[in-house]
Design a protein around this motif. Structure first.
Motif, short mmCIF file in Angstrom:
data_model
loop_
_atom_site.label_atom_id
_atom_site.label_comp_id
_atom_site.label_asym_id
_atom_site.label_seq_id
_atom_site.Cartn_x
_atom_site.Cartn_y
_atom_site.Cartn_z
N LEU A 103 -2.00 5.45 2.11
CA LEU A 103 -1.15 4.40 1.55
C LEU A 103 0.30 4.86 1.38
CD1 LEU A 103 -3.46 3.01 -1.29
CD2 LEU A 103 -2.93 1.92 0.90
N LEU A 104 0.51 6.17 1.17
CA LEU A 104 1.83 6.69 0.83
C LEU A 104 2.37 7.59 1.94
CD1 LEU A 104 1.12 7.70 -2.89
CD2 LEU A 104 1.97 5.50 -2.01
N GLU A 105 3.65 7.93 1.80
CA GLU A 105 4.28 8.87 2.72
C GLU A 105 3.81 10.29 2.41
OE1 GLU A 105 6.27 8.14 5.27
OE2 GLU A 105 6.04 6.00 4.82
N PRO A 106 3.81 11.18 3.40
CA PRO A 106 3.45 12.58 3.14
C PRO A 106 4.33 13.18 2.04
CG PRO A 106 3.54 12.18 5.50
CD PRO A 106 4.09 10.94 4.84
N GLY A 107 3.71 13.91 1.13
CA GLY A 107 4.46 14.55 0.06
C GLY A 107 4.83 13.64 -1.09
N ALA A 108 4.38 12.38 -1.07
CA ALA A 108 4.73 11.45 -2.14
C ALA A 108 4.21 11.95 -3.48
CB ALA A 108 4.14 10.08 -1.83
N PRO A 109 4.95 11.68 -4.57
CA PRO A 109 4.51 12.13 -5.89
C PRO A 109 3.35 11.29 -6.43
CG PRO A 109 6.54 10.87 -6.08
CD PRO A 109 6.26 11.01 -4.61
N VAL A 110 2.34 11.95 -6.96
CA VAL A 110 1.16 11.27 -7.50
C VAL A 110 0.80 11.91 -8.83
CG1 VAL A 110 -1.27 10.67 -7.14
CG2 VAL A 110 0.30 10.75 -5.19
N LEU A 111 0.61 11.08 -9.85
CA LEU A 111 0.19 11.57 -11.16
C LEU A 111 -1.32 11.78 -11.14
CD1 LEU A 111 0.94 12.09 -14.21
CD2 LEU A 111 0.27 9.71 -14.60
N ALA A 112 -1.76 13.01 -11.45
CA ALA A 112 -3.19 13.33 -11.48
C ALA A 112 -3.68 13.28 -12.91
CB ALA A 112 -3.43 14.71 -10.88
N VAL A 113 -4.71 12.47 -13.15
CA VAL A 113 -5.33 12.37 -14.47
C VAL A 113 -6.80 12.74 -14.30
CG1 VAL A 113 -5.94 10.84 -16.37
CG2 VAL A 113 -3.75 10.56 -15.20
N GLY A 114 -7.23 13.80 -14.99
CA GLY A 114 -8.63 14.22 -14.86
C GLY A 114 -8.74 15.73 -14.82
N VAL A 140 -1.13 6.67 -9.44
CA VAL A 140 -1.88 7.42 -10.45
C VAL A 140 -3.31 7.51 -9.97
CG1 VAL A 140 -2.75 7.43 -12.81
CG2 VAL A 140 -0.42 6.63 -12.36
N VAL A 141 -3.81 8.73 -9.84
CA VAL A 141 -5.21 8.92 -9.46
C VAL A 141 -5.94 9.43 -10.69
CG1 VAL A 141 -6.84 10.16 -8.02
CG2 VAL A 141 -4.72 9.31 -7.03
N GLN A 142 -6.90 8.63 -11.15
CA GLN A 142 -7.62 8.94 -12.39
C GLN A 142 -9.07 9.26 -12.09
OE1 GLN A 142 -7.40 5.86 -15.36
NE2 GLN A 142 -8.62 7.01 -16.87
N GLY A 143 -9.49 10.47 -12.50
CA GLY A 143 -10.87 10.90 -12.33
C GLY A 143 -11.40 11.52 -13.61
N TYR A 144 -12.69 11.78 -13.62
CA TYR A 144 -13.32 12.33 -14.83
C TYR A 144 -12.82 13.74 -15.12
CZ TYR A 144 -16.73 14.28 -18.02
OH TYR A 144 -17.31 14.89 -19.08
N GLY A 145 -12.63 14.02 -16.39
CA GLY A 145 -12.32 15.36 -16.87
C GLY A 145 -12.68 15.42 -18.34
N ALA A 164 3.54 2.20 -10.50
CA ALA A 164 2.66 3.09 -9.74
C ALA A 164 1.33 2.39 -9.46
CB ALA A 164 2.43 4.39 -10.50
N ARG A 165 0.74 2.68 -8.31
CA ARG A 165 -0.56 2.13 -7.95
C ARG A 165 -1.63 2.91 -8.71
NH1 ARG A 165 -2.70 -0.69 -3.45
NH2 ARG A 165 -4.72 -1.48 -4.14
N HIS A 166 -2.51 2.21 -9.41
CA HIS A 166 -3.59 2.85 -10.17
C HIS A 166 -4.82 2.97 -9.29
CE1 HIS A 166 -6.31 2.81 -14.02
NE2 HIS A 166 -6.18 4.01 -13.51
N VAL A 167 -5.26 4.21 -9.03
CA VAL A 167 -6.43 4.48 -8.19
C VAL A 167 -7.43 5.27 -9.03
CG1 VAL A 167 -7.27 5.59 -6.10
CG2 VAL A 167 -5.01 4.50 -6.11
N ALA A 168 -8.65 4.79 -9.09
CA ALA A 168 -9.70 5.46 -9.84
C ALA A 168 -10.70 6.09 -8.88
CB ALA A 168 -10.42 4.49 -10.77
N LEU A 188 -12.78 5.41 -19.48
CA LEU A 188 -11.36 5.70 -19.68
C LEU A 188 -10.48 4.91 -18.71
CD1 LEU A 188 -11.49 9.55 -20.34
CD2 LEU A 188 -11.51 7.65 -21.96
N VAL A 189 -11.01 4.63 -17.52
CA VAL A 189 -10.28 3.74 -16.60
C VAL A 189 -10.11 2.37 -17.25
CG1 VAL A 189 -10.45 2.51 -14.40
CG2 VAL A 189 -10.95 4.95 -14.51
N GLY A 190 -11.16 1.92 -17.93
CA GLY A 190 -11.09 0.64 -18.61
C GLY A 190 -10.03 0.61 -19.68
N LEU A 191 -9.82 1.73 -20.34
CA LEU A 191 -8.76 1.80 -21.36
C LEU A 191 -7.39 1.58 -20.73
CD1 LEU A 191 -8.56 4.42 -24.20
CD2 LEU A 191 -6.54 3.88 -22.85
N VAL A 192 -7.11 2.29 -19.63
CA VAL A 192 -5.82 2.13 -18.96
C VAL A 192 -5.65 0.70 -18.46
CG1 VAL A 192 -4.42 2.89 -17.00
CG2 VAL A 192 -5.72 4.57 -18.33
#
Length: 366
Positions: A103-114, A140-145, A164-168, A188-192
């Motif tokens: 979906l994004l350009e190479p090297g694009a910034p992504v917020l990691a949650v998890g 934003v990529v959100q995974g379990y942690g 930002a695009r929210h991706v779970a 936690l995805v439901g919370l966001v």
């Protein structure tokens, strides 16, 4: 009276005359509830998987749990007696990273949650991992942690509200544990989502992206998905046209299976992953009667009620032939929706089976 539609039966009725390890080339094994529960292996499964490999079947270890990178998962499996390489592990973080990288350009910034597995997968996919909304993440990529808390969730909310695009990685509400179900990533995805009002793109099971990632990494030609969840493992398999084996070592029990909607109905069932090593008997149907091994199910005349009866003992059975017959009977009578089953037993063996499966006859509830 409910009509009988034999043509609508799940392929559970077809069974497998040969052990699945001889029919399929790769077993795509869910982890939580299939290979292990909490820190411990499911009893007997390490030895069973060793025998599966000896029979020529390859293994892929598939998890919606995004917290750990593949090398850590492989090391954990190896300690449990299931030797594994990092290349055999496929996580929902990897599936999410593949989707986001497209979906994004190479090297694009992504917020990691998890957990660490999320950031590791994004980095491996050529994306730049950031930790704050002020870094202007494109996604934003959100995974379990297990350590995810208010600070990370706040950064995710601010980022998504900023565009930002929210991706779970997955939307599992719970994870299995020796203490019972605990909050999973979906909680936690439901919370966001509740705060931002923006539904996420979910890439883990049952989304086809997850099993597409599995097939790509394992080079499977005829995969068999092995899982304990109807709404992720089994639905995910059906959505990509793969066969599935449901095991009862995790969150799903026979009572829940019987009420499954069409997209949640597996092809095979077993107590645990050792079911890969044995044939699965077919269900024979004759009008309003279904038979599997020595067990039979009759449809009561004039009402939506099934009667389970056990025949003579069969030492070759895995104890689930009566359940196979019940599934084929109930699903053929309710081909388009998940409907509660009404079943009574004839004889003590059938009564004991209904008790084990969590199916209480109407007379027992009076």
């Amino acid at each position: 009276m409910t009509a009988v539609d034999p043509g609508a039966m799940s392929s559970i009725a077809a069974g497998s005359s040969a052990p699945p390890c001889e029919v399929y080339d790769v077993a795509l094994l869910d982890l939580d509830g299939v290979v292990y529960v909490g820190p411990d292996a499911v009893p007997g499964v390490p030895a069973a998987l060793s025998a599966v490999r000896a029979a020529g079947m390859r293994l892929g270890f598939v998890t919606n749990n995004a917290s750990r990178p593949p090398d850590e998962v492989a090391a954990h499996l190896t300690r449990l007696g299931v030797p594994a390489e990092a290349t055999e592990v496929i996580t929902s973080s990897q599936a999410a990273a593949t989707v986001v990288a497209e979906l994004l350009e190479p090297g694009a910034p992504v917020l990691a949650v998890g957990g660490p597995g999320v950031a590791a997968a994004l980095t491996a996919a050529g994306l730049t991992v950031v930790a704050r909304a002020e870094d202007s993440p494109a996604a934003v990529v959100q995974g379990y942690g297990s350590e995810v808390g208010w600070i990370q969730l706040a950064e995710a909310v601010v980022s998504v509200r900023g565009g930002a695009r929210h991706v779970a990685t997955n939307n599992d509400l719970t994870i299995p544990s020796p203490r019972g179900p605990l909050p999973g990533n979906g909680a936690l995805v439901g919370l966001v989502t509740a705060v931002t009002g923006q539904p996420p793109l979910i890439t883990g099971k049952p989304d086809p992206a997850m099993h597409a990632e599995c097939v790509r990494r394992t080079r499977a030609r005829r995969p068999l998905v092995v899982g304990d969840r109807l709404d992720t493992d089994i639905e995910g398999a059906r959505r990509v046209g793969a066969a599935s084996l449901l095991v009862f070592s995790g969150v799903t029990d026979p009572a829940l299976l019987l009420t499954a909607a069409p997209q949640h109905r597996p092809d095979l069932i077993a107590a645990d992953a050792a079911g890969l090593l044995r044939p699965h008997p077919a269900v024979c149907v004759d009008g309003a009667s279904w038979r599997c091994g020595t067990w039979s199910v009759q449809a009561a005349e004039g009402e939506d009620l099934l009667v389970l009866e056990a025949g003579g003992a069969d030492g070759r059975s895995d104890g689930l032939d009566g359940l196979r017959a019940l599934c084929a009977a109930h699903w053929s009578r309710h081909p388009h929706d998940g409907t509660p089953v009404r079943v009574v037993a004839t004889g003590s063996r059938a009564e004991d089976a209904l008790g084990r499966w969590g199916l209480i006859p109407p007379s027992a509830a009076e």
